[in-house]
Design a protein around this motif. Structure first.
Motif, PDB file in Angstrom:
ATOM      1  N   PHE A 480       5.347  42.040  45.696  1.00  0.00           N
ATOM      2  CA  PHE A 480       5.001  43.083  46.662  1.00  0.00           C
ATOM      3  C   PHE A 480       3.854  43.963  46.168  1.00  0.00           C
ATOM      4  O   PHE A 480       3.321  44.770  46.924  1.00  0.00           O
ATOM      5  CB  PHE A 480       6.235  43.924  46.991  1.00  0.00           C
ATOM      6  N   GLU A 481       3.474  43.798  44.899  1.00  0.00           N
ATOM      7  CA  GLU A 481       2.311  44.519  44.373  1.00  0.00           C
ATOM      8  C   GLU A 481       1.068  43.634  44.354  1.00  0.00           C
ATOM      9  O   GLU A 481      -0.023  44.101  44.084  1.00  0.00           O
ATOM     10  CB  GLU A 481       2.607  45.023  42.956  1.00  0.00           C
ATOM     11  N   ASP A 482       1.255  42.358  44.637  1.00  0.00           N
ATOM     12  CA  ASP A 482       0.165  41.389  44.668  1.00  0.00           C
ATOM     13  C   ASP A 482       0.013  40.909  46.115  1.00  0.00           C
ATOM     14  O   ASP A 482       0.799  40.083  46.597  1.00  0.00           O
ATOM     15  CB  ASP A 482       0.484  40.217  43.727  1.00  0.00           C
ATOM     16  N   LYS A 483      -0.974  41.427  46.828  1.00  0.00           N
ATOM     17  CA  LYS A 483      -1.127  41.137  48.257  1.00  0.00           C
ATOM     18  C   LYS A 483      -1.290  39.642  48.533  1.00  0.00           C
ATOM     19  O   LYS A 483      -0.729  39.112  49.497  1.00  0.00           O
ATOM     20  CB  LYS A 483      -2.315  41.918  48.826  1.00  0.00           C
ATOM     21  N   LYS A 484      -2.064  38.979  47.687  1.00  0.00           N
ATOM     22  CA  LYS A 484      -2.282  37.542  47.887  1.00  0.00           C
ATOM     23  C   LYS A 484      -0.976  36.770  47.737  1.00  0.00           C
ATOM     24  O   LYS A 484      -0.657  35.895  48.559  1.00  0.00           O
ATOM     25  CB  LYS A 484      -3.323  37.029  46.897  1.00  0.00           C
ATOM     26  N   LEU A 485      -0.225  37.094  46.699  1.00  0.00           N
ATOM     27  CA  LEU A 485       1.041  36.401  46.450  1.00  0.00           C
ATOM     28  C   LEU A 485       2.049  36.710  47.546  1.00  0.00           C
ATOM     29  O   LEU A 485       2.775  35.817  48.019  1.00  0.00           O
ATOM     30  CB  LEU A 485       1.595  36.791  45.076  1.00  0.00           C
ATOM     31  N   LYS A 486       2.120  37.952  47.967  1.00  0.00           N
ATOM     32  CA  LYS A 486       3.060  38.354  49.020  1.00  0.00           C
ATOM     33  C   LYS A 486       2.824  37.553  50.305  1.00  0.00           C
ATOM     34  O   LYS A 486       3.754  37.038  50.922  1.00  0.00           O
ATOM     35  CB  LYS A 486       2.938  39.845  49.292  1.00  0.00           C
ATOM     36  N   LYS A 487       1.570  37.439  50.686  1.00  0.00           N
ATOM     37  CA  LYS A 487       1.223  36.681  51.893  1.00  0.00           C
ATOM     38  C   LYS A 487       1.508  35.197  51.707  1.00  0.00           C
ATOM     39  O   LYS A 487       1.999  34.525  52.617  1.00  0.00           O
ATOM     40  CB  LYS A 487      -0.250  36.903  52.233  1.00  0.00           C
ATOM     41  N   PHE A 488       1.222  34.693  50.522  1.00  0.00           N
ATOM     42  CA  PHE A 488       1.370  33.275  50.204  1.00  0.00           C
ATOM     43  C   PHE A 488       2.829  32.819  50.294  1.00  0.00           C
ATOM     44  O   PHE A 488       3.115  31.705  50.736  1.00  0.00           O
ATOM     45  CB  PHE A 488       0.810  33.036  48.796  1.00  0.00           C
ATOM     46  N   LEU A 489       3.764  33.675  49.895  1.00  0.00           N
ATOM     47  CA  LEU A 489       5.181  33.302  49.882  1.00  0.00           C
ATOM     48  C   LEU A 489       5.779  33.195  51.285  1.00  0.00           C
ATOM     49  O   LEU A 489       6.816  32.545  51.473  1.00  0.00           O
ATOM     50  CB  LEU A 489       5.988  34.304  49.046  1.00  0.00           C
ATOM     51  N   MET A 490       5.167  33.833  52.256  1.00  0.00           N
ATOM     52  CA  MET A 490       5.618  33.762  53.665  1.00  0.00           C
ATOM     53  C   MET A 490       7.076  34.195  53.815  1.00  0.00           C
ATOM     54  O   MET A 490       7.865  33.583  54.563  1.00  0.00           O
ATOM     55  CB  MET A 490       5.438  32.342  54.219  1.00  0.00           C
ATOM     56  N   LYS A 491       7.461  35.228  53.067  1.00  0.00           N
ATOM     57  CA  LYS A 491       8.801  35.816  53.134  1.00  0.00           C
ATOM     58  C   LYS A 491       9.908  34.850  52.688  1.00  0.00           C
ATOM     59  O   LYS A 491      11.068  34.993  53.080  1.00  0.00           O
ATOM     60  CB  LYS A 491       9.095  36.341  54.544  1.00  0.00           C
ATOM     61  N   LYS A 492       9.532  33.870  51.872  1.00  0.00           N
ATOM     62  CA  LYS A 492      10.498  32.901  51.368  1.00  0.00           C
ATOM     63  C   LYS A 492      10.432  32.820  49.846  1.00  0.00           C
ATOM     64  O   LYS A 492       9.486  33.304  49.229  1.00  0.00           O
ATOM     65  CB  LYS A 492      10.233  31.518  51.969  1.00  0.00           C
ATOM     66  N   VAL A 493      11.412  32.170  49.254  1.00  0.00           N
ATOM     67  CA  VAL A 493      11.438  31.977  47.800  1.00  0.00           C
ATOM     68  C   VAL A 493      10.317  31.029  47.385  1.00  0.00           C
ATOM     69  O   VAL A 493      10.131  29.966  47.987  1.00  0.00           O
ATOM     70  CB  VAL A 493      12.788  31.414  47.337  1.00  0.00           C
ATOM     71  N   GLY A 494       9.568  31.418  46.380  1.00  0.00           N
ATOM     72  CA  GLY A 494       8.548  30.556  45.804  1.00  0.00           C
ATOM     73  C   GLY A 494       8.835  30.307  44.337  1.00  0.00           C
ATOM     74  O   GLY A 494       9.854  30.756  43.802  1.00  0.00           O
ATOM     75  N   TRP A 495       7.933  29.584  43.691  1.00  0.00           N
ATOM     76  CA  TRP A 495       8.084  29.283  42.268  1.00  0.00           C
ATOM     77  C   TRP A 495       6.745  29.455  41.561  1.00  0.00           C
ATOM     78  O   TRP A 495       5.685  29.444  42.198  1.00  0.00           O
ATOM     79  CB  TRP A 495       8.607  27.856  42.066  1.00  0.00           C
ATOM     80  N   ILE A 496       6.827  29.609  40.254  1.00  0.00           N
ATOM     81  CA  ILE A 496       5.638  29.700  39.417  1.00  0.00           C
ATOM     82  C   ILE A 496       5.787  28.749  38.248  1.00  0.00           C
ATOM     83  O   ILE A 496       6.891  28.598  37.692  1.00  0.00           O
ATOM     84  CB  ILE A 496       5.423  31.149  38.904  1.00  0.00           C
ATOM     85  N   THR A 497       4.706  28.049  37.900  1.00  0.00           N
ATOM     86  CA  THR A 497       4.672  27.262  36.665  1.00  0.00           C
ATOM     87  C   THR A 497       3.707  27.937  35.702  1.00  0.00           C
ATOM     88  O   THR A 497       2.697  28.527  36.115  1.00  0.00           O
ATOM     89  CB  THR A 497       4.237  25.814  36.912  1.00  0.00           C
ATOM     90  N   ILE A 498       4.031  27.856  34.418  1.00  0.00           N
ATOM     91  CA  ILE A 498       3.241  28.504  33.374  1.00  0.00           C
ATOM     92  C   ILE A 498       2.856  27.434  32.358  1.00  0.00           C
ATOM     93  O   ILE A 498       3.709  26.941  31.615  1.00  0.00           O
ATOM     94  CB  ILE A 498       4.047  29.629  32.683  1.00  0.00           C
ATOM     95  N   GLU A 499       1.603  27.051  32.355  1.00  0.00           N
ATOM     96  CA  GLU A 499       1.090  26.092  31.382  1.00  0.00           C
ATOM     97  C   GLU A 499       0.311  26.881  30.332  1.00  0.00           C
ATOM     98  O   GLU A 499      -0.638  27.592  30.665  1.00  0.00           O
ATOM     99  CB  GLU A 499       0.191  25.073  32.076  1.00  0.00           C
ATOM    100  N   THR A 500       0.712  26.736  29.084  1.00  0.00           N
ATOM    101  CA  THR A 500       0.152  27.591  28.043  1.00  0.00           C
ATOM    102  C   THR A 500      -0.065  26.825  26.746  1.00  0.00           C
ATOM    103  O   THR A 500       0.527  25.761  26.522  1.00  0.00           O
ATOM    104  CB  THR A 500       1.082  28.805  27.794  1.00  0.00           C
TER     105      THR A 500
END
Length: 524
Positions: A480-500
């Motif tokens: 909710f602090e990241d406008k791009k991410l908030k819009k991208f999730l479309m009010k549904k559960v999303g996931w993140i992968t972290i490659e490091t």
């Protein structure tokens, strides 16, 4: 119980293990569900196998059963691309026009023609209420075959390692789903332990447990709550289950069934005499802590962090040292040490927010991280599990998280890893946050982490960005602090992968419910 050394063989020296290890072609998890007008049970996962294992496709099946184990619904489909998946038990039953079902189980099975390495997949269950969302990862499962069963039941120990909440407005429970055989006259011995170390035993007898039936056991009567003297305690559960992986899903359900907390149990090794398996030798005391972990410490908005230590590890005297760091990895020069007796007989709760606040000469105005390192003369318990209780003051309820998480023992081979893969769910909640950290068990620190973050939604879309996380630092994500991410999730559960490029990257996710009901878990 499978030995830690056996389990760890999946993580290191893979070129050697491949020569004799049987491939895992079925990976599964099974969850008890609770359902009513206030609560829904939801399952979410990322189809990560194509990224992490280079598998071309898998089949996913879901089986819904009622409390007695009768099958109500089954579906299966082929998946060959990465995206976020979510299933609501309420919605499934609604489509099938099944009514008045209050509890049962949902089993997710993943099948592949290529080795998936682990027989348990990364799947998260949530108990979602109107003002709360509680989470826990895969814990129970039905064994794949006789070898799987033998490997995990050769050594039988009790389960423990979670909080018992004796409050008047909740009903503490533990739960499981039975395997394919009928069980008769199962006696569970419970050892209740209050904050003073006083113990009380009780027996629960389960006369008949039908195949695939669900058992949600509310084990604390109202008059028994007095034993805990209005403070949190813990319990040890001794059983003889061998037909399913006996990791219990635990929590506290509201007396009006409007919300619940969630966590899972863990092995009780307090009576272990097997020092070869249950103690770990530090390979180089000059370089490594005996073991270490890290936890977020909240100071803002009346939030707090409590560190729970349970009497569930092999008898060993050692100390825990807590050092506070900023998000940029700066050592704030605030620390303290807690010494643990060899015969720990009660749960210990350390309010890290209060302890560090009292040690600081000025008010701490930022949320931080604590590195937690163990000192045991070069020897530490191999399986050292704690509870991470994140909460918020001045709310209607005092229901903090109770994440079951472990300290990491030092392994020299891991320093040669130049890449790592982590992933986590991101719930579309206003007060949800994901914390990605970079803490190692090296005394002098390790290195900065370069990470590629890729976000996945349920519409088969993704986007990426790169970040750097300082050594002993952390990075916060709030949808909710990241406008791009908030819009991208479309009010549904999303996931993140972290490659490091750093094997020590880890993290937690937390949802601060409106009424003080905190849901949280560690990332995969």
């Amino acid at each position: 119980m499978r030995s830690f050394q056996n389990h760890f063989s999946n993580l290191v020296k893979k070129d050697i293990v491949k020569e004799f290890k049987k491939p895992v072609l079925r990976s599964s998890a099974i969850f008890p569900f609770i359902l009513n007008q206030n609560l829904d049970t939801r399952i979410t996962f990322l189809s990560y196998w194509f990224l992490k294992r280079n598998i071309s496709e898998v089949s996913i099946s879901a089986t819904l059963r009622d409390e007695k184990g009768s099958e109500l619904f089954f579906f299966s489909k082929i998946i060959n691309e990465t995206n976020s998946h979510e299933y609501s038990v309420r919605e499934i039953l609604k489509k099938k026009k099944i009514k008045n079902l209050l509890c049962g189980s949902i089993e997710i099975e993943v099948n592949s023609t290529q080795d998936m390495v682990f027989p348990f997949p990364a799947i998260t269950v949530s108990y979602k209420g109107n003002n709360s969302n509680a989470y826990v990862h895969s814990c129970g499962r039905i064994f794949n075959n006789l070898d799987d069963k033998k490997n995990n039941t050769d050594i039988q120990v009790g389960e423990s390692g979670f909080d018992v909440l004796p409050y008047s407005y909740v009903k503490p429970f533990f739960s499981f789903v039975n395997g394919p055989n009928t069980l008769k006259n199962q006696k569970l011995k419970l050892k209740l332990i209050n904050y003073k170390g006083q113990q009380k035993e009780k027996i629960i007898t389960l006369d008949t447990i039908k195949p695939y039936s669900t058992k949600i056991i509310f084990f604390l009567k109202n008059n028994e709550k007095k034993f805990f003297k209005k403070e949190k305690g813990t319990v040890k559960i001794y059983h003889h289950f061998k037909d399913f992986f006996p990791r219990f899903m635990c929590g506290a359900l509201d007396v009006n069934n409007k919300f619940s907390t969630l966590t899972h149990s863990y092995y009780d090794l307090s009576d272990s005499k097997n020092k070869k398996i249950d103690l770990w030798k530090n390979p180089d005391k000059k370089i490594f802590f005996d073991s270490s972990t890290s936890v977020p410490v909240y100071f803002k908005n009346k939030k707090f962090t409590e560190f729970a230590i349970y009497p569930n590890f092999i008898k060993k005297k050692f100390s825990l040292k807590f050092d506070l760091f900023s998000s940029e990895g700066k050592n704030l020069k605030l620390s303290f040490t807690h010494i643990l007796d060899k015969k720990l007989s009660k749960p210990i709760y350390l309010n890290l927010t209060d302890i560090f606040s009292k040690k600081s000469l000025k008010r701490i105005n930022e949320n931080c991280y604590a590195r937690v390192s163990t000192f045991g003369g070069g020897i530490t318990p191999t399986r050292l599990k704690f509870g991470l209780n994140i909460g918020q003051y001045n709310k209607m309820y005092n229901l903090s998280s109770n994440i079951c998480f472990n300290a990491n023992v030092p392994v020299i081979d891991i320093l040669n890893k130049n890449k790592a893969f982590k992933w986590s769910c991101i719930f579309y909640e206003k007060n949800f946050e994901l914390l990605i950290s970079n803490f190692s068990y090296l005394k002098d620190g390790f290195k900065e982490a370069n990470a590629k973050l890729t976000f996945w939604n349920q519409s088969r879309e993704s986007f990426s960005k790169k970040i750097k996380i300082s050594d002993n630092g952390f990075f916060k994500i709030n949808p909710f602090e990241d406008k791009k991410l908030k819009k991208f999730l479309m009010k549904k559960v999303g996931w993140i992968t972290i490659e490091t490029d750093n094997p020590f990257v880890n993290g937690y996710y937390v949802n601060f419910g409106n009424h003080g009901i905190i849901g949280a878990d560690h990332i995969y």
